[in-house]
Design an enzyme around this catalytic site. Structure first.
Site, PDB file in Angstrom:
ATOM      1  N   SER A  67       0.824  -1.214   0.000  1.00  0.00           N
ATOM      2  CA  SER A  67       0.000   0.000   0.000  1.00  0.00           C
ATOM      3  C   SER A  67       0.855   1.259   0.000  1.00  0.00           C
ATOM      4  CB  SER A  67      -0.902   0.021   1.235  1.00  0.00           C
ATOM      5  OG  SER A  67      -1.577  -1.196   1.382  1.00  0.00           O
TER       6      SER A  67
HETATM    7  N1  SAH Z   1      -0.798  -5.028   4.112  1.00  0.00           N
HETATM    8  C1  SAH Z   1      -0.085  -5.294   2.883  1.00  0.00           C
HETATM    9  C2  SAH Z   1      -0.945  -4.952   1.666  1.00  0.00           C
HETATM   10  C3  SAH Z   1      -1.026  -6.148   0.800  1.00  0.00           C
HETATM   11  S1  SAH Z   1      -2.210  -6.130  -0.508  1.00  0.00           S
HETATM   12  C4  SAH Z   1       1.255  -4.591   2.867  1.00  0.00           C
HETATM   13  O1  SAH Z   1       1.518  -3.780   3.773  1.00  0.00           O
HETATM   14  O2  SAH Z   1       2.073  -4.888   1.981  1.00  0.00           O
HETATM   15  C5  SAH Z   1      -3.450  -7.208   0.151  1.00  0.00           C
HETATM   16  C6  SAH Z   1      -3.031  -8.613   0.467  1.00  0.00           C
HETATM   17  O3  SAH Z   1      -4.214  -9.289   0.907  1.00  0.00           O
HETATM   18  C7  SAH Z   1      -2.495  -9.427  -0.709  1.00  0.00           C
HETATM   19  O4  SAH Z   1      -1.231  -9.920  -0.399  1.00  0.00           O
HETATM   20  C8  SAH Z   1      -3.518 -10.555  -0.879  1.00  0.00           C
HETATM   21  O5  SAH Z   1      -2.948 -11.786  -1.270  1.00  0.00           O
HETATM   22  C9  SAH Z   1      -4.118 -10.644   0.514  1.00  0.00           C
HETATM   23  N2  SAH Z   1      -5.435 -11.241   0.583  1.00  0.00           N
HETATM   24  C10 SAH Z   1      -6.502 -11.108  -0.262  1.00  0.00           C
HETATM   25  N3  SAH Z   1      -7.550 -11.829   0.169  1.00  0.00           N
HETATM   26  C11 SAH Z   1      -7.149 -12.451   1.318  1.00  0.00           C
HETATM   27  C12 SAH Z   1      -7.783 -13.339   2.232  1.00  0.00           C
HETATM   28  N4  SAH Z   1      -9.047 -13.755   2.069  1.00  0.00           N
HETATM   29  N5  SAH Z   1      -7.079 -13.772   3.288  1.00  0.00           N
HETATM   30  C13 SAH Z   1      -5.803 -13.377   3.497  1.00  0.00           C
HETATM   31  N6  SAH Z   1      -5.145 -12.538   2.660  1.00  0.00           N
HETATM   32  C14 SAH Z   1      -5.809 -12.073   1.594  1.00  0.00           C
END
Ligand code: SAH
Length: 220
Positions: A67
Site C-alpha cells: 500500500s
Molecule cells: N498489508 C499489505 C498490503 C497487501 S495487498 C502490505 O503492507 O504490503 C493485500 C493482500 O491481501 C495481498 O497480499 C492478498 O494476497 C491478501 N489477501 C486477499 N484476500 C485475502 C484473504 N481472504 N485472506 C488473506 N489474505 C488475503
C-alpha cells in the site's frame, strides 16, 4: 545502471516521506515515529528500491501491492492502537503494514493467502527483529478464531461485504478498519465499531485496494 541508495540517502528519503505525511495531515506522533522506524525499502521488490520512499503503492509478488505510505499511516492512525492491544491484520502482503503496527501494539496477528508472500514477509520480520508479529497462511475473511477476540482488526484488501466472522472476533468497544466496495472504482474505507447495542459505521476515505479473495490460491 543506477547505484542503489546508501544508508544515509535512505534515511534522508525516509525523513522526507515522514515530513510529507505530516503535511498531508497525519498528526499522531506515535504513528509518524513508527513510520520512521520501518525501512520500506526492505519491503519492496529489489527493482523498486529506488522508489521505496515515494508515496506510491508498488507491485509485489503474486500480482499484489504494497500500500501507499499515506494510506498505511492513515489506517494506522484511525485504528488508534494502544501498547497493550492485540491486533489482527488480514492481508499480510509484503508485511509493511504489520511492521508499522508492531511498534505500536502488544502483538500483531497477520493472515495471508499466498504462502510465498508470507515466507518473504516472515523473513523481513526476522531481519528487522520484529518478534511480536505472528502470521499464518489462510483465508483471513474467516479471521483467527483461536486468537480472538481482538482489540482492533485491519483489513488491507477490499471486501465486497464486511465478513461476519471478523465482526464476531472483535471485542466490544473495539473496531475494524476495512475497505469495502463492489468494484475498484467504488471502494471506501470504513470504520466499524462494535458496541453492546450493535455496530456503528463511519465512512472515511475513497481507496483502491486489491480484492479480498475467499479460499486459498492453487499455487500455495
Ligand atoms: N498489508 C499489505 C498490503 C497487501 S495487498 C502490505 O503492507 O504490503 C493485500 C493482500 O491481501 C495481498 O497480499 C492478498 O494476497 C491478501 N489477501 C486477499 N484476500 C485475502 C484473504 N481472504 N485472506 C488473506 N489474505 C488475503
Amino acid at each position: 545502471m543506477v547505484a542503489a541508495p546508501d544508508e544515509d540517502e535512505i534515511d534522508t528519503r525516509k525523513i522526507a516521506l515522514v515530513m510529507q505525511l505530516r503535511r498531508q495531515g497525519i498528526r499522531d506522533a506515535r504513528v509518524l515515529n513508527a513510520m520512521e522506524r520501518v525501512p520500506r525499502d526492505v519491503f519492496v521488490p529489489k527493482t523498486f528500491t529506488e522508489r521505496a520512499y515515494e508515496d506510491q503503492a508498488l507491485p509485489i509478488e503474486c500480482g499484489q501491492t504494497i500500500s501507499q505510505p499515506y494510506v498505511v499511516a492513515y489506517m494506522t492512525e484511525v485504528l488508534e492502537v494502544g501498547p497493550r492491544m492485540k491486533v489482527l491484520e488480514v492481508g499480510t502482503g509484503s508485511g509493511y503494514q504489520a511492521a508499522v503496527l508492531s511498534h505500536l501494539c502488544r502483538r500483531v496477528y497477520s493472515i495471508e493467502r499466498y504462502r510465498t508472500l508470507l515466507r518473504d514477509a516472515d523473513a523481513r520480520f526476522r531481519k528487522l527483529d520484529l518478534s511480536n508479529i505472528t502470521t499464518k497462511t489462510g483465508d483471513g475473511s474467516k479471521g483467527w478464531p483461536e486468537q480472538a477476540p481482538f482489540d482492533r482488526i485491519i483489513v488491507t484488501a477490499a471486501a465486497q461485504e464486511v465478513p461476519f466472522d471478523l465482526i464476531d472476533q472483535l471485542k466490544i468497544d473495539g473496531w475494524m478498519i476495512i475497505p469495502v466496495g463492489r468494484t475498484t472504482e467504488d471502494q471506501a474505507l470504513l470504520k466499524i465499531r462494535k458496541t453492546e447495542e450493535g455496530l456503528e459505521q463511519t465512512k472515511l476515505l475513497p481507496v483502491r485496494f486489491v480484492p479480498l479473495v475467499e479460499g486459498l490460491p492453487k499455487e500455495t
